[in-house]
Design a protein around this motif. Sequence first.
Motif, PDB file in Angstrom:
ATOM      1  N   GLY A 161       1.749  -0.735   3.934  1.00 42.94           N
ATOM      2  CA  GLY A 161       2.090   0.669   4.141  1.00 42.94           C
ATOM      3  C   GLY A 161       1.945   1.452   2.855  1.00 42.94           C
ATOM      4  O   GLY A 161       2.078   0.891   1.766  1.00 42.94           O
ATOM      5  N   TYR A 198       9.463  -2.763   8.165  1.00 40.88           N
ATOM      6  CA  TYR A 198       9.029  -2.395   6.815  1.00 40.88           C
ATOM      7  C   TYR A 198       8.634  -3.652   6.016  1.00 40.88           C
ATOM      8  O   TYR A 198       9.479  -4.499   5.765  1.00 40.88           O
ATOM      9  CB  TYR A 198      10.167  -1.635   6.109  1.00 40.88           C
ATOM     10  N   TYR A 213       3.974  13.042   2.725  1.00 41.15           N
ATOM     11  CA  TYR A 213       4.362  12.378   1.483  1.00 41.15           C
ATOM     12  C   TYR A 213       4.036  13.307   0.310  1.00 41.15           C
ATOM     13  O   TYR A 213       2.887  13.722   0.133  1.00 41.15           O
ATOM     14  CB  TYR A 213       3.571  11.072   1.371  1.00 41.15           C
ATOM     15  N   ARG A 232      -3.490   6.638  -6.350  1.00 39.22           N
ATOM     16  CA  ARG A 232      -3.381   5.203  -6.653  1.00 39.22           C
ATOM     17  C   ARG A 232      -4.050   4.884  -7.982  1.00 39.22           C
ATOM     18  O   ARG A 232      -3.528   4.091  -8.761  1.00 39.22           O
ATOM     19  CB  ARG A 232      -3.995   4.359  -5.530  1.00 39.22           C
ATOM     20  N   SER A 266       3.128  -3.546  -5.766  1.00 35.95           N
ATOM     21  CA  SER A 266       4.595  -3.595  -5.824  1.00 35.95           C
ATOM     22  C   SER A 266       5.049  -5.049  -5.831  1.00 35.95           C
ATOM     23  O   SER A 266       4.696  -5.807  -4.923  1.00 35.95           O
ATOM     24  CB  SER A 266       5.206  -2.935  -4.590  1.00 35.95           C
ATOM     25  N   LEU A 287       3.563   3.099 -15.942  1.00 34.16           N
ATOM     26  CA  LEU A 287       3.534   4.247 -15.024  1.00 34.16           C
ATOM     27  C   LEU A 287       4.216   3.971 -13.686  1.00 34.16           C
ATOM     28  O   LEU A 287       4.466   4.908 -12.918  1.00 34.16           O
ATOM     29  CB  LEU A 287       2.084   4.677 -14.759  1.00 34.16           C
ATOM     30  N   GLU A 327       8.300  -8.790  -2.952  1.00 33.16           N
ATOM     31  CA  GLU A 327       7.380  -8.523  -1.855  1.00 33.16           C
ATOM     32  C   GLU A 327       6.244  -9.546  -1.895  1.00 33.16           C
ATOM     33  O   GLU A 327       5.655  -9.856  -0.875  1.00 33.16           O
ATOM     34  CB  GLU A 327       6.832  -7.102  -2.025  1.00 33.16           C
TER      35      GLU A 327
HETATM   36  N1  EPU Z   1      10.040   5.933  -9.188  1.00 34.85           N
HETATM   37  C1  EPU Z   1      10.643   5.954 -10.417  1.00 34.85           C
HETATM   38  N2  EPU Z   1      10.139   5.128 -11.394  1.00 34.85           N
HETATM   39  C2  EPU Z   1       9.090   4.315 -11.190  1.00 34.85           C
HETATM   40  C3  EPU Z   1       8.475   4.288  -9.927  1.00 34.85           C
HETATM   41  C4  EPU Z   1       8.976   5.109  -8.928  1.00 34.85           C
HETATM   42  O1  EPU Z   1      11.604   6.673 -10.665  1.00 34.85           O
HETATM   43  O2  EPU Z   1       8.674   3.625 -12.127  1.00 34.85           O
HETATM   44  C5  EPU Z   1      10.529   6.855  -8.155  1.00 34.85           C
HETATM   45  C6  EPU Z   1       9.514   7.969  -7.906  1.00 34.85           C
HETATM   46  O3  EPU Z   1       9.711   9.047  -8.750  1.00 34.85           O
HETATM   47  C7  EPU Z   1       9.799   8.359  -6.468  1.00 34.85           C
HETATM   48  C8  EPU Z   1      10.229   7.025  -5.848  1.00 34.85           C
HETATM   49  O4  EPU Z   1      10.618   6.175  -6.914  1.00 34.85           O
HETATM   50  O5  EPU Z   1      10.884   9.228  -6.393  1.00 34.85           O
HETATM   51  C9  EPU Z   1       9.138   6.403  -5.002  1.00 34.85           C
HETATM   52  O6  EPU Z   1       8.006   6.133  -5.837  1.00 34.85           O
HETATM   53  P1  EPU Z   1       6.509   6.048  -5.258  1.00 34.85           P
HETATM   54  O7  EPU Z   1       6.216   7.198  -4.421  1.00 34.85           O
HETATM   55  O8  EPU Z   1       5.603   5.740  -6.395  1.00 34.85           O
HETATM   56  O9  EPU Z   1       6.550   4.823  -4.253  1.00 34.85           O
HETATM   57  P2  EPU Z   1       7.253   3.418  -4.345  1.00 34.85           P
HETATM   58  O10 EPU Z   1       8.443   3.410  -3.464  1.00 34.85           O
HETATM   59  O11 EPU Z   1       7.464   3.040  -5.757  1.00 34.85           O
HETATM   60  C10 EPU Z   1       5.924   2.480  -2.269  1.00 34.85           C
HETATM   61  C11 EPU Z   1       5.152   1.263  -1.903  1.00 34.85           C
HETATM   62  C12 EPU Z   1       3.763   1.290  -2.523  1.00 34.85           C
HETATM   63  C13 EPU Z   1       3.052   2.507  -1.987  1.00 34.85           C
HETATM   64  C14 EPU Z   1       3.871   3.749  -2.364  1.00 34.85           C
HETATM   65  C15 EPU Z   1       3.308   5.001  -1.787  1.00 34.85           C
HETATM   66  C16 EPU Z   1       6.834  -0.446  -1.561  1.00 34.85           C
HETATM   67  C17 EPU Z   1       7.470  -1.687  -2.084  1.00 34.85           C
HETATM   68  N3  EPU Z   1       5.877   0.082  -2.331  1.00 34.85           N
HETATM   69  O12 EPU Z   1       6.115   2.466  -3.687  1.00 34.85           O
HETATM   70  O13 EPU Z   1       3.053   0.144  -2.080  1.00 34.85           O
HETATM   71  O14 EPU Z   1       1.740   2.625  -2.526  1.00 34.85           O
HETATM   72  O15 EPU Z   1       5.226   3.628  -1.850  1.00 34.85           O
HETATM   73  O16 EPU Z   1       3.558   5.047  -0.429  1.00 34.85           O
HETATM   74  O17 EPU Z   1       7.192   0.021  -0.476  1.00 34.85           O
HETATM   75  C18 EPU Z   1       2.431  -2.086  -2.641  1.00 34.85           C
HETATM   76  O18 EPU Z   1       3.088  -2.460  -1.653  1.00 34.85           O
HETATM   77  O19 EPU Z   1       1.825  -2.930  -3.356  1.00 34.85           O
HETATM   78  C19 EPU Z   1       2.399  -0.679  -2.989  1.00 34.85           C
HETATM   79  C20 EPU Z   1       1.805  -0.251  -4.092  1.00 34.85           C
END
Ligand code: EPU
Length: 340
Positions: free
Chosen positions: A129, A164, A197, A225, A240, A298, A336
């Motif tokens: 996802g 999820y 998003y 990405r 992730s 990042l 994960e």
């Molecule tokens: N955030 C931080 N610090 C960080 C990273 C994130 O504060 O270092 C905060 C961001 O500011 C934001 C929130 O966390 O408020 C969510 O961050 P982001 O949108 O980058 O998504 P994520 O929850 O970190 C998930 C998926 C990713 C996917 C993105 C976009 C999981 C475990 N990971 O990451 O999936 O690309 O959303 O939808 O659900 C993967 O599974 O390998 C992967 C990259």
Amino acid sequence: MISIKEKISLKAYNTFGIDVQAKYFCSVESVEQFSELFSSDLFKNEMRIFLGGGSNMLFTKDFKGLVIHNAIHGIEKYNETEETISLRVASGVPWHQFVLHCIKNNWGGVENLSLIPGTVGAAPIQNIGAYGVEVSEVIENVEAFELINGKKKSFSKDECRFNYRESTFKNDLKEKYFISSVTLRLSKINHKINIEYGAIKDTLSQLKITNTTIQTVSDAVIKIRREKLPDFSLIGNAGSFFKNPEVNQARFMKLKSDFPSMPYYPTANQQVKVPAGWLIERCGWKGKKINHVGVHPLQALVLVNYGGAKGEEIFELAMKIIQSVKEKFSVTLTPEVNIF
Ligand code: EPU
């Protein structure tokens, strides 16, 4: 004839780039080759794992069994109406190659899942996802061979029990089936564009794109990405490393009062999802480097191999992160990635 090799390095077969050895290794290029392998003594007697793109794997030691690399390719039309097309896709097709094929043909539904590493066969296992879309939304069924008797079974979407980053293939049926193909239903017209998003909206407006199409959504996702996530061909990683944890209402209220700036997302089951990356960053890990391994500067959810790391080093780093998030927030992170 299928060729089985001995003592093969898996460095090129896992996106962390960990240099461990497989006792036996073979690449399967067709369902017929899989059947041939299935009836071999080696398959019956050895421990085995299936590898797609190796993008969700952490090897912490040599694998003393048979590694089966899935290289079964092919995309065929399964069904078509005026509005939708169903495609049966072989499990070894690289996921992003499939996404590009859909976008080229103007078939909608997977554009938000652009640039995800791994194969089509691995996509349902952890219900990949990103950016507001999960692959379960477009899956019609999954075909798989039962490993105990070689019988083929077709799993309906319900039988896959998606959640999820979860499915039956990761839980009760873990390692019991080999997925041979996935059938996905895409839209041909009236695409359901999903740009809710935040990052997608921001990127589209930065690029001054007002006419959103599946092509422009895909372009935006690819841009996001590439900016945030390291390219595994340059810096080893598995995306992730942890799942975003879900906490109950009581824990959430406590966290929100202690850390008012914490982002969160309500879920359908009354739990609240909090971003693991945010928790890890608040524990001071973001950008940390310890010898060959580190936490990406990042995106704190991504652990990286800066070159020459052993799987155990990544594993130890992950354990330290789990420990500090637990101490600071009383939240337990779960990986994960699959750890071997
Ligand atoms: N955030 C931080 N610090 C960080 C990273 C994130 O504060 O270092 C905060 C961001 O500011 C934001 C929130 O966390 O408020 C969510 O961050 P982001 O949108 O980058 O998504 P994520 O929850 O970190 C998930 C998926 C990713 C996917 C993105 C976009 C999981 C475990 N990971 O990451 O999936 O690309 O959303 O939808 O659900 C993967 O599974 O390998 C992967 C990259």
